[in-house]
Design a protein around this motif. Structure first.
Motif, mmCIF file in Angstrom:
data_model
loop_
_atom_site.group_PDB
_atom_site.id
_atom_site.type_symbol
_atom_site.label_atom_id
_atom_site.label_comp_id
_atom_site.label_asym_id
_atom_site.label_seq_id
_atom_site.Cartn_x
_atom_site.Cartn_y
_atom_site.Cartn_z
ATOM 1 N N ALA A 60 0.823 -1.212 0.000
ATOM 2 C CA ALA A 60 0.000 0.000 0.000
ATOM 3 C C ALA A 60 0.864 1.272 0.000
ATOM 4 O O ALA A 60 0.335 2.382 0.024
ATOM 5 N N GLY A 61 2.173 1.095 0.017
ATOM 6 C CA GLY A 61 3.072 2.248 -0.009
ATOM 7 C C GLY A 61 3.191 2.965 1.334
ATOM 8 O O GLY A 61 3.726 4.068 1.406
ATOM 9 N N LYS A 62 2.722 2.322 2.414
ATOM 10 C CA LYS A 62 2.809 2.977 3.738
ATOM 11 C C LYS A 62 4.213 2.878 4.329
ATOM 12 O O LYS A 62 4.630 3.726 5.106
ATOM 13 N N ILE A 63 4.901 1.784 4.025
ATOM 14 C CA ILE A 63 6.280 1.623 4.483
ATOM 15 C C ILE A 63 7.108 1.059 3.323
ATOM 16 O O ILE A 63 6.537 0.572 2.331
ATOM 17 N N VAL A 64 8.434 1.137 3.464
ATOM 18 C CA VAL A 64 9.309 0.487 2.480
ATOM 19 C C VAL A 64 9.951 -0.719 3.171
ATOM 20 O O VAL A 64 10.018 -0.755 4.405
ATOM 21 N N PRO A 65 10.408 -1.721 2.412
ATOM 22 C CA PRO A 65 10.964 -2.924 3.046
ATOM 23 C C PRO A 65 12.036 -2.624 4.089
ATOM 24 O O PRO A 65 12.134 -3.310 5.116
ATOM 25 N N GLU A 66 12.816 -1.563 3.841
ATOM 26 C CA GLU A 66 13.905 -1.226 4.783
ATOM 27 C C GLU A 66 13.381 -0.779 6.145
ATOM 28 O O GLU A 66 14.123 -0.736 7.121
ATOM 29 N N ASP A 67 12.102 -0.425 6.220
ATOM 30 C CA ASP A 67 11.526 -0.029 7.513
ATOM 31 C C ASP A 67 11.360 -1.218 8.444
ATOM 32 O O ASP A 67 11.150 -1.055 9.646
ATOM 33 N N ILE A 68 11.384 -2.429 7.880
ATOM 34 C CA ILE A 68 11.134 -3.619 8.706
ATOM 35 C C ILE A 68 12.417 -4.042 9.413
ATOM 36 O O ILE A 68 13.386 -4.458 8.771
ATOM 37 N N THR A 69 12.396 -3.881 10.739
ATOM 38 C CA THR A 69 13.539 -4.277 11.571
ATOM 39 C C THR A 69 12.986 -5.135 12.715
ATOM 40 O O THR A 69 11.770 -5.203 12.913
ATOM 41 N N ALA A 70 13.885 -5.741 13.476
ATOM 42 C CA ALA A 70 13.434 -6.563 14.611
ATOM 43 C C ALA A 70 12.596 -5.705 15.561
ATOM 44 O O ALA A 70 11.626 -6.181 16.150
ATOM 45 N N GLN A 71 12.967 -4.429 15.690
ATOM 46 C CA GLN A 71 12.230 -3.547 16.593
ATOM 47 C C GLN A 71 10.845 -3.202 16.036
ATOM 48 O O GLN A 71 9.836 -3.355 16.711
ATOM 49 N N SER A 72 10.821 -2.756 14.790
ATOM 50 C CA SER A 72 9.548 -2.268 14.226
ATOM 51 C C SER A 72 8.588 -3.428 13.944
ATOM 52 O O SER A 72 7.376 -3.270 13.966
ATOM 53 N N PHE A 73 9.139 -4.613 13.703
ATOM 54 C CA PHE A 73 8.294 -5.755 13.345
ATOM 55 C C PHE A 73 7.367 -6.158 14.491
ATOM 56 O O PHE A 73 6.253 -6.642 14.268
ATOM 57 N N ALA A 74 7.822 -5.921 15.708
ATOM 58 C CA ALA A 74 7.058 -6.352 16.893
ATOM 59 C C ALA A 74 5.660 -5.729 16.910
ATOM 60 O O ALA A 74 4.733 -6.306 17.474
ATOM 61 N N ARG A 75 5.500 -4.589 16.256
ATOM 62 C CA ARG A 75 4.177 -3.937 16.317
ATOM 63 C C ARG A 75 3.134 -4.633 15.436
ATOM 64 O O ARG A 75 1.948 -4.335 15.527
ATOM 65 N N TYR A 76 3.570 -5.549 14.604
ATOM 66 C CA TYR A 76 2.608 -6.308 13.788
ATOM 67 C C TYR A 76 2.163 -7.594 14.496
ATOM 68 O O TYR A 76 1.258 -8.278 14.044
ATOM 69 N N LEU A 77 2.847 -7.933 15.582
ATOM 70 C CA LEU A 77 2.506 -9.167 16.298
ATOM 71 C C LEU A 77 1.246 -8.959 17.132
ATOM 72 O O LEU A 77 0.888 -7.827 17.472
ATOM 73 N N ASP A 78 0.609 -10.064 17.507
ATOM 74 C CA ASP A 78 -0.603 -9.979 18.351
ATOM 75 C C ASP A 78 -0.272 -9.319 19.694
ATOM 76 O O ASP A 78 -1.146 -8.781 20.364
ATOM 77 N N THR A 79 1.001 -9.408 20.089
ATOM 78 C CA THR A 79 1.426 -8.919 21.401
ATOM 79 C C THR A 79 1.941 -7.490 21.354
ATOM 80 O O THR A 79 2.656 -7.069 22.276
ATOM 81 N N ALA A 80 1.607 -6.751 20.292
ATOM 82 C CA ALA A 80 2.162 -5.398 20.106
ATOM 83 C C ALA A 80 2.075 -4.536 21.367
ATOM 84 O O ALA A 80 2.958 -3.733 21.641
ATOM 85 N N GLU A 81 1.017 -4.723 22.155
ATOM 86 C CA GLU A 81 0.830 -3.866 23.336
ATOM 87 C C GLU A 81 1.507 -4.416 24.590
ATOM 88 O O GLU A 81 1.427 -3.796 25.650
ATOM 89 N N LEU A 82 2.122 -5.582 24.507
ATOM 90 C CA LEU A 82 2.667 -6.228 25.709
ATOM 91 C C LEU A 82 4.191 -6.168 25.740
ATOM 92 O O LEU A 82 4.841 -6.287 24.700
ATOM 93 N N PRO A 83 4.769 -6.040 26.949
ATOM 94 C CA PRO A 83 6.225 -6.196 27.036
ATOM 95 C C PRO A 83 6.559 -7.670 26.825
ATOM 96 O O PRO A 83 5.690 -8.527 26.996
ATOM 97 N N PRO A 84 7.814 -8.005 26.478
ATOM 98 C CA PRO A 84 8.142 -9.430 26.315
ATOM 99 C C PRO A 84 8.094 -10.146 27.663
ATOM 100 O O PRO A 84 8.323 -9.517 28.701
#
Ligand code: IPE
Ligand code: IPE
Ligand code: MG
Length: 246
Positions: A160-184
Motif C-alpha cells: 500500500a506504499g505505507k512503508i518500504v521494506p527497509e523499515d522492517i527491523t526486529a524492533q519495528s516488526f514487533a508492532r505487527y505481532l498480536d502482542t504489540a501492546e505487551l512487554p516481552p
C-alpha cells in the motif's frame, strides 16, 4: 466494595509471566477420568493463578489455552476446550472487570465461531480501562502462525506504499505481532515436566527465563507460582552481554 488486596512486587518480581498450562490430560488419567475433566480442573488452576499473580504484583500474565496444533485432538476434546473458554470468560468477566484485570486474547481469529468472537470482543472492550493485571489468553495461538500473519500485515503495508521494506527491523516488526501492546515475557513457565515451547511466544520469548515445573497444571497454585518466581530471581539475565564479574 472489597479493598483491593495488597501487592508485593519486588525487584525480583517478573513484570510479565507467560505460562504453558500443560498436564490436564495426565492429571485426569491419573484419576481414571476423561481428559475433559482435567481441562475443567485446569480452569480452577487458572482462576487461582490469576488471583495469585494479582496479589504478587505481576503486571502481565499470559496463558496458553489452545494452540493452532490442538485442532489435531478429537473433536469432542476441541469442543470441550472451546466451551471452557466460553464458560471462563462469561462467568468470570464481572469479577475480572471489578478487580482491575484487563483481558486480551491473542491468536488467529479468522476461523473462530461468531459467539466466541463476540465473547472475546466483550471481554476486551469491557476491561479496556483496567491496568492492575494484564491477563492475556492465547487461544488458537501458534508462534509461527503469529509471525506469518505479522509478516503478511507488514507486506500489505509495503504494497500500500505505507512503508518500504527497509523499515522492517526486529524492533519495528514487533508492532505487527498480536502482542504489540505487551512487554516481552520475563519468565516463561511450563508445567507437567515437558521441556519445550510447543510453538508458544517464539518471537517474544527470545530472552525469557524458562522454568519447567514438574507439577501438572490442575495442581498449580500460588505456592507453585511463587516457587517459579524464586527460581527466576536467582537467574542472571545477560541479554547477550558479558558478566562484568568474570
Ligand atoms: C493442557 O493439558 C491443556 C491444553 C493443551 C489445551 P493437556 O491436554 O495437553 O494435557 P496432557 O499434556 O495431555 O497431560
Ligand atoms: C501446548 O501444550 C498447548 C497448550 C498448553 C495450550 P500441548 O500439550 O498441546 O503440547 P505438546 O503437544 O505436548 O507439545
Ligand atoms: Mg499437553
Amino acid at each position: 466494595m472489597a479493598q483491593p488486596s495488597p501487592t508485593h512486587a519486588t525487584a525480583a518480581t517478573p513484570r510479565h509471566i507467560a505460562i504453558i498450562m500443560d498436564g490436564n490430560g495426565r492429571w485426569a488419567r491419573q484419576r481414571a477420568r476423561p481428559r475433559t475433566f482435567g481441562h475443567a480442573e485446569g480452569v480452577e488452576a487458572l482462576r487461582r493463578t490469576v488471583e495469585a499473580a494479582g496479589e504478587l504484583g505481576v503486571g502481565y500474565l499470559t496463558v496458553f489455552g489452545f494452540s493452532t496444533e490442538n485442532w489435531r485432538r478429537p473433536v469432542e476434546e476441541v469442543n470441550a476446550l472451546f466451551d471452557l473458554l466460553r464458560l471462563y470468560v462469561v462467568r468470570d468477566l464481572d469479577r475480572l472487570a471489578r478487580e482491575g484485570v484487563r483481558v486480551r486474547v491473542i491468536g488467529d481469529r479468522a476461523n473462530l465461531q461468531k459467539d466466541i468472537l463476540e465473547i472475546i470482543d466483550r471481554a476486551e472492550s469491557r476491561t479496556r480501562a483496567n491496568d492492575k493485571l494484564n491477563l492475556t489468553i492465547a487461544f488458537n495461538y501458534g508462534g509461527q502462525d503469529e509471525i506469518a500473519r505479522a509478516a503478511r500485515r507488514a507486506a500489505e503495508e509495503v504494497k500500500a506504499g505505507k512503508i518500504v521494506p527497509e523499515d522492517i527491523t526486529a524492533q519495528s516488526f514487533a508492532r505487527y505481532l498480536d502482542t504489540a501492546e505487551l512487554p516481552p515475557p520475563d519468565l516463561l513457565v511450563r508445567t507437567s515436566g515437558e521441556s519445550r515451547l510447543s510453538n508458544f511466544m517464539l518471537w517474544q520469548a527470545a530472552y525469557a527465563e524458562l522454568v519447567f515445573v514438574d507439577r501438572l497444571w490442575p495442581d498449580f497454585d500460588k505456592n507453585a507460582l511463587q516457587a517459579a518466581i524464586e527460581v527466576y530471581g536467582r537467574r542472571e539475565r545477560r541479554y547477550g552481554g558479558s558478566d562484568p564479574a568474570s
